[in-house]
Design a protein around this motif. Structure first.
Motif, PDB file in Angstrom:
ATOM      1  N   THR A   1       0.839  -1.200   0.000  1.00  0.00           N
ATOM      2  CA  THR A   1       0.000   0.000   0.000  1.00  0.00           C
ATOM      3  C   THR A   1       0.869   1.242   0.000  1.00  0.00           C
ATOM      4  N   THR A   2       0.283   2.327  -0.497  1.00  0.00           N
ATOM      5  CA  THR A   2       0.954   3.621  -0.517  1.00  0.00           C
ATOM      6  C   THR A   2       0.056   4.643   0.149  1.00  0.00           C
ATOM      7  N   GLN A   3       0.611   5.350   1.144  1.00  0.00           N
ATOM      8  CA  GLN A   3      -0.144   6.371   1.853  1.00  0.00           C
ATOM      9  C   GLN A   3       0.690   7.645   1.953  1.00  0.00           C
ATOM     10  N   PRO A   4       0.035   8.806   1.995  1.00  0.00           N
ATOM     11  CA  PRO A   4       0.809  10.038   2.211  1.00  0.00           C
ATOM     12  C   PRO A   4       1.433   9.997   3.600  1.00  0.00           C
ATOM     13  N   PRO A   5       2.625  10.554   3.758  1.00  0.00           N
ATOM     14  CA  PRO A   5       3.291  10.464   5.059  1.00  0.00           C
ATOM     15  C   PRO A   5       2.590  11.234   6.165  1.00  0.00           C
ATOM     16  N   SER A   6       1.933  12.334   5.828  1.00  0.00           N
ATOM     17  CA  SER A   6       1.255  13.094   6.870  1.00  0.00           C
ATOM     18  C   SER A   6       0.101  13.893   6.306  1.00  0.00           C
ATOM     19  N   MET A   7      -0.848  14.210   7.204  1.00  0.00           N
ATOM     20  CA  MET A   7      -1.996  15.044   6.842  1.00  0.00           C
ATOM     21  C   MET A   7      -2.406  15.847   8.056  1.00  0.00           C
TER      22      MET A   7
ATOM     23  N   ARG B   1      -4.792   2.084  13.524  1.00  0.00           N
ATOM     24  CA  ARG B   1      -4.090   3.298  13.910  1.00  0.00           C
ATOM     25  C   ARG B   1      -3.244   3.021  15.143  1.00  0.00           C
ATOM     26  N   GLN B   2      -2.200   3.833  15.287  1.00  0.00           N
ATOM     27  CA  GLN B   2      -1.318   3.717  16.437  1.00  0.00           C
ATOM     28  C   GLN B   2      -1.165   5.095  17.052  1.00  0.00           C
TER      29      GLN B   2
ATOM     30  N   ARG C   1      -7.957  13.549  19.976  1.00  0.00           N
ATOM     31  CA  ARG C   1      -7.551  12.187  20.324  1.00  0.00           C
ATOM     32  C   ARG C   1      -7.395  11.279  19.112  1.00  0.00           C
ATOM     33  N   ASP C   2      -7.798  11.758  17.943  1.00  0.00           N
ATOM     34  CA  ASP C   2      -7.611  10.974  16.726  1.00  0.00           C
ATOM     35  C   ASP C   2      -6.223  11.188  16.121  1.00  0.00           C
ATOM     36  N   THR C   3      -5.437  12.064  16.713  1.00  0.00           N
ATOM     37  CA  THR C   3      -4.056  12.248  16.245  1.00  0.00           C
ATOM     38  C   THR C   3      -3.301  10.936  16.434  1.00  0.00           C
ATOM     39  N   ALA C   4      -2.794  10.386  15.330  1.00  0.00           N
ATOM     40  CA  ALA C   4      -2.176   9.061  15.361  1.00  0.00           C
ATOM     41  C   ALA C   4      -1.569   8.768  13.998  1.00  0.00           C
ATOM     42  N   VAL C   5      -0.879   7.647  13.916  1.00  0.00           N
ATOM     43  CA  VAL C   5      -0.433   7.139  12.621  1.00  0.00           C
ATOM     44  C   VAL C   5      -1.458   6.114  12.163  1.00  0.00           C
ATOM     45  N   TYR C   6      -1.952   6.290  10.943  1.00  0.00           N
ATOM     46  CA  TYR C   6      -2.985   5.414  10.398  1.00  0.00           C
ATOM     47  C   TYR C   6      -2.372   4.516   9.335  1.00  0.00           C
ATOM     48  N   TYR C   7      -2.600   3.228   9.490  1.00  0.00           N
ATOM     49  CA  TYR C   7      -2.033   2.235   8.584  1.00  0.00           C
ATOM     50  C   TYR C   7      -3.131   1.583   7.750  1.00  0.00           C
ATOM     51  N   CYS C   8      -2.877   1.490   6.475  1.00  0.00           N
ATOM     52  CA  CYS C   8      -3.738   0.774   5.539  1.00  0.00           C
ATOM     53  C   CYS C   8      -3.014  -0.523   5.168  1.00  0.00           C
ATOM     54  N   ILE C   9      -3.688  -1.642   5.317  1.00  0.00           N
ATOM     55  CA  ILE C   9      -3.052  -2.944   5.088  1.00  0.00           C
ATOM     56  C   ILE C   9      -3.957  -3.764   4.180  1.00  0.00           C
ATOM     57  N   VAL C  10      -3.365  -4.458   3.216  1.00  0.00           N
ATOM     58  CA  VAL C  10      -4.134  -5.412   2.431  1.00  0.00           C
ATOM     59  C   VAL C  10      -3.626  -6.809   2.755  1.00  0.00           C
ATOM     60  N   SER C  11      -4.549  -7.712   2.940  1.00  0.00           N
ATOM     61  CA  SER C  11      -4.166  -9.064   3.331  1.00  0.00           C
ATOM     62  C   SER C  11      -5.257 -10.035   2.938  1.00  0.00           C
ATOM     63  N   PRO C  12      -4.861 -11.215   2.436  1.00  0.00           N
ATOM     64  CA  PRO C  12      -5.894 -12.214   2.124  1.00  0.00           C
ATOM     65  C   PRO C  12      -6.579 -12.669   3.394  1.00  0.00           C
TER      66      PRO C  12
ATOM     67  N   SER D   1       4.545   2.523   6.212  1.00  0.00           N
ATOM     68  CA  SER D   1       4.937   3.646   7.072  1.00  0.00           C
ATOM     69  C   SER D   1       3.735   4.469   7.525  1.00  0.00           C
ATOM     70  N   GLY D   2       2.563   4.238   6.942  1.00  0.00           N
ATOM     71  CA  GLY D   2       1.348   4.882   7.410  1.00  0.00           C
ATOM     72  C   GLY D   2       1.274   6.367   7.141  1.00  0.00           C
ATOM     73  N   THR D   3       0.161   6.969   7.580  1.00  0.00           N
ATOM     74  CA  THR D   3      -0.063   8.421   7.484  1.00  0.00           C
ATOM     75  C   THR D   3      -0.172   8.985   8.881  1.00  0.00           C
ATOM     76  N   LYS D   4       0.669   9.973   9.172  1.00  0.00           N
ATOM     77  CA  LYS D   4       0.566  10.651  10.469  1.00  0.00           C
ATOM     78  C   LYS D   4      -0.510  11.725  10.358  1.00  0.00           C
ATOM     79  N   LEU D   5      -1.629  11.509  11.029  1.00  0.00           N
ATOM     80  CA  LEU D   5      -2.727  12.478  11.032  1.00  0.00           C
ATOM     81  C   LEU D   5      -2.567  13.410  12.229  1.00  0.00           C
ATOM     82  N   ASN D   6      -2.482  14.693  11.933  1.00  0.00           N
ATOM     83  CA  ASN D   6      -2.407  15.704  12.985  1.00  0.00           C
ATOM     84  C   ASN D   6      -3.744  16.439  13.033  1.00  0.00           C
ATOM     85  N   VAL D   7      -4.469  16.265  14.110  1.00  0.00           N
ATOM     86  CA  VAL D   7      -5.727  16.983  14.285  1.00  0.00           C
ATOM     87  C   VAL D   7      -5.428  18.227  15.117  1.00  0.00           C
ATOM     88  N   LYS D   8      -5.793  19.377  14.553  1.00  0.00           N
ATOM     89  CA  LYS D   8      -5.428  20.644  15.194  1.00  0.00           C
ATOM     90  C   LYS D   8      -6.671  21.371  15.690  1.00  0.00           C
TER      91      LYS D   8
END
Lengths: 115, 110
Positions: B4-10, B37-38, B81-92, B102-109
């Protein structure tokens, strides 16, 4: 009621020592995992056990030996610890089989520091 | 390896919807899309998963494109509280081997 628990939360030890990390799940799942998250935050699967049998071993040094006394427990024993073993180790569990969501539930992690 | 490909941050303003994209152009027909998410250094937390239909639960919505080559996780009203790193994973299904990128680091401001 912690679903997946790990002990200890923090572990600081010297190079060359042997240490163990314990994991327990009370979800009734039959599959358990160990993951390693390094300093760059990459999370990688190490092992997976299904009903006490090893099903995944992701090219992990044989200094790492998982042990599953029953399907609710998966312990990780590490021999001759090296500096590069410093990381956060996460345990997880899931329920395999038809009708399951296959979702993995993670423990809180054990931060291992090797000096 | 992560497929998967995700933007590094948002960034997202508190109270607004957070839309997190994920590309999985090589996804196979039997592979599910999972989102985790982590928060800080806690254990990854399951959010939602789907195969081809859009899914919604109490945490989020998952929109999967018709060709299944990309998806979007929507947090309808983001909080700090939703500020976290979000991971998208594909798996059978039943493969039991999650590869985290590497996920997307979401910064909620505020």
């Amino acid at each position: 009621d912690t679903a997946v628990s790990q002990t200890p939360k923090y572990l600081v030890t010297q190079m060359g020592n042997d240490k163990s990390i314990k994991c327990e799940q009370n979800l009734g799942h039959d599959t358990m995992y160990w993951y390693k998250q390094d300093s760059k935050k990459f999370l990688k699967i190490m092992f997976s056990y299904n009903n006490k049998e090893l099903i995944i071993n992701e090219t992990v040094p044989n200094r790492f030996s998982p042990k599953s006394p029953d399907k609710a427990h998966l312990n990780l024993h590490i021999n001759s610890l090296e500096l590069g073993d410093s990381a956060v180790y996460f345990c997880a569990s899931s329920q395999r089989g038809l009708g399951s969501t296959d979702t993995q539930y993670f423990g809180p992690g054990t931060r291992l520091t090797v000096l | 390896d992560a497929k998967t490909t995700q933007p590094p941050s948002m960034d997202c303003a508190e109270g607004r919807a957070a839309n997190l994209p994920c590309n999985h152009s090589t996804i196979s027909g039997n592979e599910y899309v999972y989102w985790y998410r982590q928060i800080h250094s806690q254990g990854p937390q399951y959010i939602i998963h789907g195969l081809k239909n859009n899914e919604t639960n109490e945490m989020a919505s998952l929109i999967i494109t018709e060709d299944r080559k990309s998806s979007t996780l929507i947090l309808p009203h983001a909080t700090l509280r939703d500020t976290a790193v979000y991971y998208c994973i594909v798996s059978p299904y039943n493969f039991n081997k999650f590869y985290f990128g590497s996920g997307t680091k979401l910064n909620v401001k505020p």
